[in-house]
Design a protein around this motif. Structure first.
Motif, PDB file in Angstrom:
ATOM      1  N   THR A 187      62.776  62.977  65.983  1.00  0.00           N
ATOM      2  CA  THR A 187      63.521  62.775  67.946  1.00  0.00           C
ATOM      3  C   THR A 187      63.177  64.223  67.802  1.00  0.00           C
ATOM      4  OG1 THR A 187      65.539  62.229  67.416  1.00  0.00           O
ATOM      5  CG2 THR A 187      64.261  60.621  67.982  1.00  0.00           C
ATOM      6  N   ILE A 188      63.760  65.397  67.241  1.00  0.00           N
ATOM      7  CA  ILE A 188      64.114  66.808  67.308  1.00  0.00           C
ATOM      8  C   ILE A 188      62.787  67.024  68.237  1.00  0.00           C
ATOM      9  CG2 ILE A 188      62.912  68.076  65.271  1.00  0.00           C
ATOM     10  CD1 ILE A 188      65.778  68.541  67.681  1.00  0.00           C
ATOM     11  N   GLU A 189      61.567  67.111  68.017  1.00  0.00           N
ATOM     12  CA  GLU A 189      60.188  68.122  68.690  1.00  0.00           C
ATOM     13  C   GLU A 189      59.910  67.099  69.770  1.00  0.00           C
ATOM     14  OE1 GLU A 189      58.787  70.522  67.472  1.00  0.00           O
ATOM     15  OE2 GLU A 189      58.729  69.874  65.571  1.00  0.00           O
ATOM     16  N   TYR A 190      60.497  66.337  70.227  1.00  0.00           N
ATOM     17  CA  TYR A 190      60.904  65.247  71.961  1.00  0.00           C
ATOM     18  C   TYR A 190      61.893  66.152  72.494  1.00  0.00           C
ATOM     19  CZ  TYR A 190      62.262  63.149  75.456  1.00  0.00           C
ATOM     20  OH  TYR A 190      63.097  63.222  77.521  1.00  0.00           O
ATOM     21  N   TYR A 191      63.140  66.249  72.248  1.00  0.00           N
ATOM     22  CA  TYR A 191      64.207  67.275  72.702  1.00  0.00           C
ATOM     23  C   TYR A 191      63.542  68.705  72.488  1.00  0.00           C
ATOM     24  CZ  TYR A 191      67.113  62.966  72.309  1.00  0.00           C
ATOM     25  OH  TYR A 191      67.396  61.683  72.733  1.00  0.00           O
ATOM     26  N   ASN A 192      63.805  69.586  71.529  1.00  0.00           N
ATOM     27  CA  ASN A 192      62.521  70.900  71.660  1.00  0.00           C
ATOM     28  C   ASN A 192      61.711  71.091  72.903  1.00  0.00           C
ATOM     29  OD1 ASN A 192      63.241  73.979  70.162  1.00  0.00           O
ATOM     30  ND2 ASN A 192      60.481  72.775  70.284  1.00  0.00           N
ATOM     31  N   GLN A 193      60.228  70.330  72.856  1.00  0.00           N
ATOM     32  CA  GLN A 193      59.791  70.494  73.870  1.00  0.00           C
ATOM     33  C   GLN A 193      60.357  70.381  75.393  1.00  0.00           C
ATOM     34  OE1 GLN A 193      56.620  71.316  73.934  1.00  0.00           O
ATOM     35  NE2 GLN A 193      55.712  70.964  71.517  1.00  0.00           N
ATOM     36  N   SER A 194      61.590  69.470  75.594  1.00  0.00           N
ATOM     37  CA  SER A 194      62.308  68.927  76.606  1.00  0.00           C
ATOM     38  C   SER A 194      63.331  69.993  77.029  1.00  0.00           C
ATOM     39  CB  SER A 194      62.860  67.270  77.042  1.00  0.00           C
ATOM     40  OG  SER A 194      63.268  67.379  76.438  1.00  0.00           O
ATOM     41  N   ALA A 195      63.572  70.893  76.153  1.00  0.00           N
ATOM     42  CA  ALA A 195      63.975  71.542  76.143  1.00  0.00           C
ATOM     43  C   ALA A 195      65.537  71.384  76.592  1.00  0.00           C
ATOM     44  CB  ALA A 195      64.701  72.852  77.301  1.00  0.00           C
ATOM     45  N   SER A 196      66.377  69.911  75.355  1.00  0.00           N
ATOM     46  CA  SER A 196      67.770  69.548  75.936  1.00  0.00           C
ATOM     47  C   SER A 196      67.893  68.455  74.546  1.00  0.00           C
ATOM     48  CB  SER A 196      66.838  67.612  77.021  1.00  0.00           C
ATOM     49  OG  SER A 196      66.117  67.320  76.126  1.00  0.00           O
ATOM     50  N   ALA A 197      68.914  67.722  74.983  1.00  0.00           N
ATOM     51  CA  ALA A 197      70.015  67.349  73.209  1.00  0.00           C
ATOM     52  C   ALA A 197      69.834  65.969  73.993  1.00  0.00           C
ATOM     53  CB  ALA A 197      70.801  68.479  73.800  1.00  0.00           C
ATOM     54  N   SER A 198      70.503  65.185  72.915  1.00  0.00           N
ATOM     55  CA  SER A 198      70.710  64.081  72.808  1.00  0.00           C
ATOM     56  C   SER A 198      71.709  64.137  72.572  1.00  0.00           C
ATOM     57  CB  SER A 198      70.092  63.296  71.570  1.00  0.00           C
ATOM     58  OG  SER A 198      70.803  61.813  71.540  1.00  0.00           O
ATOM     59  N   LYS A 199      72.760  63.194  73.683  1.00  0.00           N
ATOM     60  CA  LYS A 199      73.926  63.131  74.250  1.00  0.00           C
ATOM     61  C   LYS A 199      74.334  62.189  72.909  1.00  0.00           C
ATOM     62  CE  LYS A 199      72.819  60.017  77.543  1.00  0.00           C
ATOM     63  NZ  LYS A 199      72.964  59.299  79.289  1.00  0.00           N
ATOM     64  N   ASP A 200      73.529  61.722  71.956  1.00  0.00           N
ATOM     65  CA  ASP A 200      74.343  60.904  70.664  1.00  0.00           C
ATOM     66  C   ASP A 200      74.905  61.766  68.968  1.00  0.00           C
ATOM     67  OD1 ASP A 200      74.276  58.406  72.357  1.00  0.00           O
ATOM     68  OD2 ASP A 200      72.260  58.360  70.649  1.00  0.00           O
ATOM     69  N   TRP A 201      74.470  63.134  70.000  1.00  0.00           N
ATOM     70  CA  TRP A 201      74.094  63.950  68.887  1.00  0.00           C
ATOM     71  C   TRP A 201      75.815  64.568  67.615  1.00  0.00           C
ATOM     72  CZ3 TRP A 201      70.254  68.372  69.414  1.00  0.00           C
ATOM     73  CH2 TRP A 201      68.764  67.548  69.361  1.00  0.00           C
ATOM     74  N   SER A 202      77.264  64.550  69.462  1.00  0.00           N
ATOM     75  CA  SER A 202      78.060  64.850  68.912  1.00  0.00           C
ATOM     76  C   SER A 202      78.902  64.405  68.726  1.00  0.00           C
ATOM     77  CB  SER A 202      78.954  65.817  70.063  1.00  0.00           C
ATOM     78  OG  SER A 202      79.954  65.845  70.284  1.00  0.00           O
ATOM     79  N   LYS A 203      78.764  62.400  68.622  1.00  0.00           N
ATOM     80  CA  LYS A 203      79.921  61.917  68.561  1.00  0.00           C
ATOM     81  C   LYS A 203      78.691  61.483  66.716  1.00  0.00           C
ATOM     82  CE  LYS A 203      83.139  58.479  68.335  1.00  0.00           C
ATOM     83  NZ  LYS A 203      82.235  58.308  66.923  1.00  0.00           N
ATOM     84  N   GLN A 204      77.752  62.031  66.670  1.00  0.00           N
ATOM     85  CA  GLN A 204      77.150  61.295  65.420  1.00  0.00           C
ATOM     86  C   GLN A 204      78.119  62.629  64.114  1.00  0.00           C
ATOM     87  OE1 GLN A 204      73.130  61.202  66.450  1.00  0.00           O
ATOM     88  NE2 GLN A 204      73.365  58.630  66.717  1.00  0.00           N
ATOM     89  N   LEU A 205      77.567  63.398  65.157  1.00  0.00           N
ATOM     90  CA  LEU A 205      78.016  64.668  64.095  1.00  0.00           C
ATOM     91  C   LEU A 205      79.752  65.110  63.548  1.00  0.00           C
ATOM     92  CD1 LEU A 205      76.749  68.129  65.440  1.00  0.00           C
ATOM     93  CD2 LEU A 205      76.023  67.226  63.439  1.00  0.00           C
ATOM     94  N   ALA A 206      79.814  64.340  64.706  1.00  0.00           N
ATOM     95  CA  ALA A 206      82.194  63.777  64.563  1.00  0.00           C
ATOM     96  C   ALA A 206      82.336  62.804  63.561  1.00  0.00           C
ATOM     97  CB  ALA A 206      82.892  63.937  65.547  1.00  0.00           C
ATOM     98  N   ASP A 207      81.500  61.707  63.522  1.00  0.00           N
ATOM     99  CA  ASP A 207      80.727  60.469  62.708  1.00  0.00           C
ATOM    100  C   ASP A 207      81.096  61.181  60.926  1.00  0.00           C
ATOM    101  OD1 ASP A 207      81.724  58.927  64.569  1.00  0.00           O
ATOM    102  OD2 ASP A 207      79.750  58.012  65.025  1.00  0.00           O
ATOM    103  N   ILE A 208      80.142  62.318  61.027  1.00  0.00           N
ATOM    104  CA  ILE A 208      79.372  62.765  59.337  1.00  0.00           C
ATOM    105  C   ILE A 208      80.533  63.984  59.051  1.00  0.00           C
ATOM    106  CG2 ILE A 208      77.536  61.690  59.653  1.00  0.00           C
ATOM    107  CD1 ILE A 208      76.601  64.731  60.022  1.00  0.00           C
ATOM    108  N   GLY A 209      81.747  63.572  59.422  1.00  0.00           N
ATOM    109  CA  GLY A 209      82.409  65.015  59.085  1.00  0.00           C
ATOM    110  C   GLY A 209      81.874  66.253  59.810  1.00  0.00           C
ATOM    111  N   ALA A 210      80.600  66.443  60.054  1.00  0.00           N
ATOM    112  CA  ALA A 210      80.496  67.866  60.834  1.00  0.00           C
ATOM    113  C   ALA A 210      81.144  68.329  61.540  1.00  0.00           C
ATOM    114  CB  ALA A 210      78.854  67.838  61.054  1.00  0.00           C
TER     115      ALA A 210
END
Length: 388
Positions: free
Chosen positions: A36-59
């Motif tokens: 999905t990153i090309e969509y978010y890059n083209q639209s200059a946006s970020a997924s609302k789920d990224w932050s929670k998912q990053l926390a879940d994997i210990g990032a």
């Protein structure tokens, strides 16, 4: 075709635990970012789920002690995670790195016990998102010349000034803000964005690089907050730089991730693209490009590995970190440019990651210290003469 990008067998140096961190991060990136990153890059946006998912994997807080909500892992594990996150996209690695390298690290190193107990678990879980306010509209490389200042009046801190080019600025729950006190010494302040007066933020739009990363400004106008928010162990600009060292370490590994993604894409494409009746990988000049790419990547892998070893021993100098950041970003730029040429016209499309990586690298070459400043840091270290 040799598809393994570990040309010198460097994987044999890593522990099973370190390789497990890389594998789990790669799995997450391949499942949630790359499709999905090309969509978010083209639209200059970020997924609302990224932050929670990053926390879940210990990032968020991989290197922070378990007692404060982190995973207490080593710097090689952290580097491998940054490599895999940036193979997905710089914006994703930046989210993780700001939270861990700059915000959580600052509180862990310079915060009081109550500050650590309050903020670090919330940051590790993703319940709070942080930003790091050092750069100003008129002060980038010369961060120590900052105008942002504060004074303590009774039980209040009063801040004036602004910070620009700040990741997560417009939606951060807390910001580590660096400002000069009345004695002209730089200290850090934990700013809760919901609990400060006369404070505002702005978002920088219309960017060609870091398009999925939220970047903006923190603005203070006689802004008041409780004096318990001061990071009392901070005493100079060097404390802010110690946080940047961890951030620059993350950039060194992350830019290596970009180079790997570009090389692997170009190698696969070269073996599949047929011209004049045979794969373009069979042509000498294409092989020259690919051979030089993997050579430079291998050198950067060895640089990152040894730097990680030194970090684990707490022996790495900031000069060594500067060298790795500078070298690996420029290396990744060259690899990405060669990869784009191998892909021809397809290299500029969103069907492939090359152009997106190229645009992000244009920021990374000046991000957290310009190429020239890092060169002069090495120059000063080897000559003993300050040319800055």
């Amino acid at each position: 075709m040799k598809t393994n990008s570990d040309y010198y067998g460097i994987d044999s140096y890593f522990t099973d635990e370190q390789l497990s961190v890389r594998a789990s991060t790669r799995k997450w990136v391949n499942k949630y970012i790359k499709p999905t990153i090309e969509y978010y890059n083209q639209s200059a946006s970020a997924s609302k789920d990224w932050s929670k998912q990053l926390a879940d994997i210990g990032a968020y807080g991989l290197i922070i002690p378990v007692e404060y909500g982190g995973l207490g892992m080593d710097y090689l594990s952290y580097g491998l995670m940054m490599q895999e996150l940036e193979k997905g996209d710089t914006a994703v690695r930046v989210m993780s790195s700001i939270q861990t390298s700059l915000v959580m690290y600052a509180i862990w190193q310079f915060g009081s016990l109550p500050q650590k107990q309050k903020y670090l678990p919330l940051l590790a879980s993703g319940e709070m998102l942080g930003s790091f306010g050092l750069t100003e509209p008129s002060f980038g490389s010369n961060a120590s010349g900052m105008h942002c200042n504060f004074k303590v009046v009774e039980d209040k801190i009063i801040i004036n000034g602004s910070k620009l080019w700040i990741g997560n600025a417009s939606h951060a729950d807390i910001a580590i803000v660096w400002a000069k006190n009345e004695d002209n010494k730089v200290q850090g302040i934990i700013v809760e964005t919901a609990n400060i007066t006369n404070f505002s933020t702005s978002k920088i739009d219309n960017k060609w690089s870091f398009r999925s990363s939220n970047t903006g400004e923190l603005i203070f106008d006689n802004s008041e907050l409780n004096k318990v928010q001061l990071l009392e162990k901070t005493t100079s600009i060097k404390d802010a730089y110690s946080c940047l060292n961890i951030g620059r370490y993350a950039v060194a590994w992350g830019s290596l991730g970009i180079a790997l993604d570009c090389y692997e894409t170009a190698l696969k494409y070269a073996n599949e693209r047929v011209q004049f009746g045979k794969p373009i990988a069979s042509f000498q000049l294409v092989q020259k490009k690919l051979a030089e790419m993997i050579t430079e990547i291998t050198k950067a892998q060895l640089l990152c590995y040894q730097l990680g070893v030194l970090m684990n021993k707490q022996e790495a100098t900031f000069e060594q970190i500067s060298m790795a950041k500078r070298n690996n970003v420029v290396m990744a730029q060259k690899v990405a440019q060669e990869a784009r040429q191998i892909l021809g016209g397809m290299g500029i499309t969103g069907d492939y990651p090359i152009m997106r990586h190229i645009m992000n690298l244009e920021t990374l070459v000046t991000y957290q210290g310009t190429h020239e400043i890092h060169l002069l840091i090495t120059g000063r270290d080897i000559t003993g003469i300050n040319a800055i």
